[in-house]
Design a protein around this motif. Structure first.
Motif, mmCIF file in Angstrom:
data_model
loop_
_atom_site.group_PDB
_atom_site.id
_atom_site.type_symbol
_atom_site.label_atom_id
_atom_site.label_comp_id
_atom_site.label_asym_id
_atom_site.label_seq_id
_atom_site.Cartn_x
_atom_site.Cartn_y
_atom_site.Cartn_z
ATOM 1 N N MET A 178 4.584 2.490 23.381
ATOM 2 C CA MET A 178 3.152 2.414 23.629
ATOM 3 C C MET A 178 2.846 2.610 25.109
ATOM 4 O O MET A 178 1.879 3.289 25.478
ATOM 5 N N GLN A 179 3.677 2.046 25.965
ATOM 6 C CA GLN A 179 3.475 2.211 27.404
ATOM 7 C C GLN A 179 3.626 3.671 27.814
ATOM 8 O O GLN A 179 2.869 4.180 28.653
ATOM 9 N N SER A 180 4.580 4.371 27.205
ATOM 10 C CA SER A 180 4.768 5.791 27.490
ATOM 11 C C SER A 180 3.550 6.598 27.074
ATOM 12 O O SER A 180 3.104 7.508 27.788
ATOM 13 N N LEU A 181 2.981 6.277 25.931
ATOM 14 C CA LEU A 181 1.787 6.982 25.461
ATOM 15 C C LEU A 181 0.595 6.711 26.375
ATOM 16 O O LEU A 181 -0.213 7.616 26.647
ATOM 17 N N LEU A 182 0.496 5.499 26.879
ATOM 18 C CA LEU A 182 -0.580 5.180 27.815
ATOM 19 C C LEU A 182 -0.430 5.950 29.122
ATOM 20 O O LEU A 182 -1.420 6.367 29.732
ATOM 21 N N ARG A 183 0.805 6.161 29.561
ATOM 22 C CA ARG A 183 1.015 6.979 30.756
ATOM 23 C C ARG A 183 0.582 8.419 30.526
ATOM 24 O O ARG A 183 0.106 9.097 31.441
ATOM 25 N N GLN A 184 0.731 8.885 29.278
ATOM 26 C CA GLN A 184 0.231 10.228 28.957
ATOM 27 C C GLN A 184 -1.289 10.287 29.104
ATOM 28 O O GLN A 184 -1.837 11.283 29.618
ATOM 29 N N LEU A 185 -1.967 9.234 28.664
ATOM 30 C CA LEU A 185 -3.421 9.194 28.822
ATOM 31 C C LEU A 185 -3.798 9.149 30.304
ATOM 32 O O LEU A 185 -4.828 9.700 30.711
ATOM 33 N N ASP A 186 -2.977 8.499 31.114
ATOM 34 C CA ASP A 186 -3.231 8.441 32.548
ATOM 35 C C ASP A 186 -3.194 9.816 33.173
ATOM 36 O O ASP A 186 -3.908 10.085 34.142
ATOM 37 N N ARG A 187 -2.361 10.705 32.604
ATOM 38 C CA ARG A 187 -2.229 12.035 33.187
ATOM 39 C C ARG A 187 -3.262 13.011 32.669
ATOM 40 O O ARG A 187 -3.296 14.143 33.069
#
Length: 281
Positions: free
Chosen positions: A272-281
């Motif tokens: 989930m944290q990895s997916l949130l980093r995708q949203l950050d980008r």
């Protein structure tokens, strides 16, 4: 004064914001079927007038932006002029971010626009309608969301506004207690309307977050027509809360425990944290 137990919709006048599409349009149709007059308020003229043509003389279209108190006042006045009274207000207008995003990566303009429409728009609508509704011991319904009691990661702008609407609606009902006028809060789950297309259809990271965060039964959208049926019943019963679909009720009832657990899961969930980093980008 003792509160009325039920509220017949026959020949009552209901002001509905966000009436041009989705939940607002479906509910307006259901209200007319139940015998009510509806004042259709929306910022988009074409779908609004198309719906008014469909619903006939029991409807009155008013093009208005709920961020402008003056035009919302005018909509409430138009309801009384056309139908003789304003009995019920459904403060439903709402928008979401154009795409899933984190707080850090969100557009400042979009963030503030969502609060203006979803939270302050509810406040303005209620303030404009309440004097007339209080005269007839009517009812006010405000649209919150299940996002008022679940973690809003990837959708914090919307969740923040809807949590505020919940608090506002509960306070309003408490302040009106004993006057004969009532208020309630609507908590839709995911409803099959354009507002959820960005999260459910257009963005893979958001879809994965939803699949990881919610059981299948909770993340399955319902139709706007099904929600509209629940809204009509809730108004007639002067319900303090309408949660639809009902499978969200246990989550709301146990939110104190559920929130602690889900927040802890997010703290530790690498995917989930990895997916949130995708949203950050």
């Amino acid at each position: 004064m003792k509160r009325n137990s039920t509220l017949s919709l026959r020949d009552r006048t209901v002001l509905v914001t966000g009436a041009g599409s989705g939940i607002g349009a479906a509910t307006s149709r259901a209200l007319v079927t139940a015998g009510a007059n509806v004042v259709l308020v929306d910022i988009h003229s074409d779908p609004l007038h198309k719906l008014a043509t469909e619903l006939g003389p029991q409807s009155l279209p008013v093009v208005a932006d709920v961020t402008d108190r003056t035009v919302v006042d005018a909509a409430a006045a138009a309801a009384v002029t056309r139908f003789g009274s304003l009995d019920i207000c459904f403060a439903n207008a709402g928008i979401a971010a154009s795409k899933p995003t984190t707080i850090r990566n969100s557009s400042e303009h979009e963030f503030e626009r969502i609060l203006e429409v979803d939270l302050l728009g509810v406040w303005r609508t209620v303030r404009s309608c309440l004097p007339e509704i209080a005269k007839v011991n009517g009812h006010i319904l405000v649209t919150s969301s299940v996002y008022a009691f679940v973690n809003g990661i990837g959708n914090a702008l919307y969740a923040m506004a809807k949590a505020g609407v919940e608090s506002f609606g509960r306070s309003l009902r408490g302040e009106l207690a004993g006057t004969g006028t009532t208020a309630g809060v609507l908590y839709p789950g995911w409803v099959d309307t354009p507002i959820i297309s960005a999260s459910h259809e257009q963005h893979s990271a958001s879809q994965e977050l939803i699949q990881l965060g919610f059981p299948g039964a909770l993340r399955t959208p319902i139709t706007a027509e099904r929600l509209a049926e629940a809204v009509v019943r809730g108004i007639e019963n002067r319900s303090p809360r309408i949660i639809c679909p009902r499978r969200w009720i246990p989550v709301s009832a146990t939110r104190g425990v559920v929130n602690v657990i889900t927040d802890a899961v997010i703290d530790r969930h690498r995917q989930m944290q990895s997916l949130l980093r995708q949203l950050d980008r």
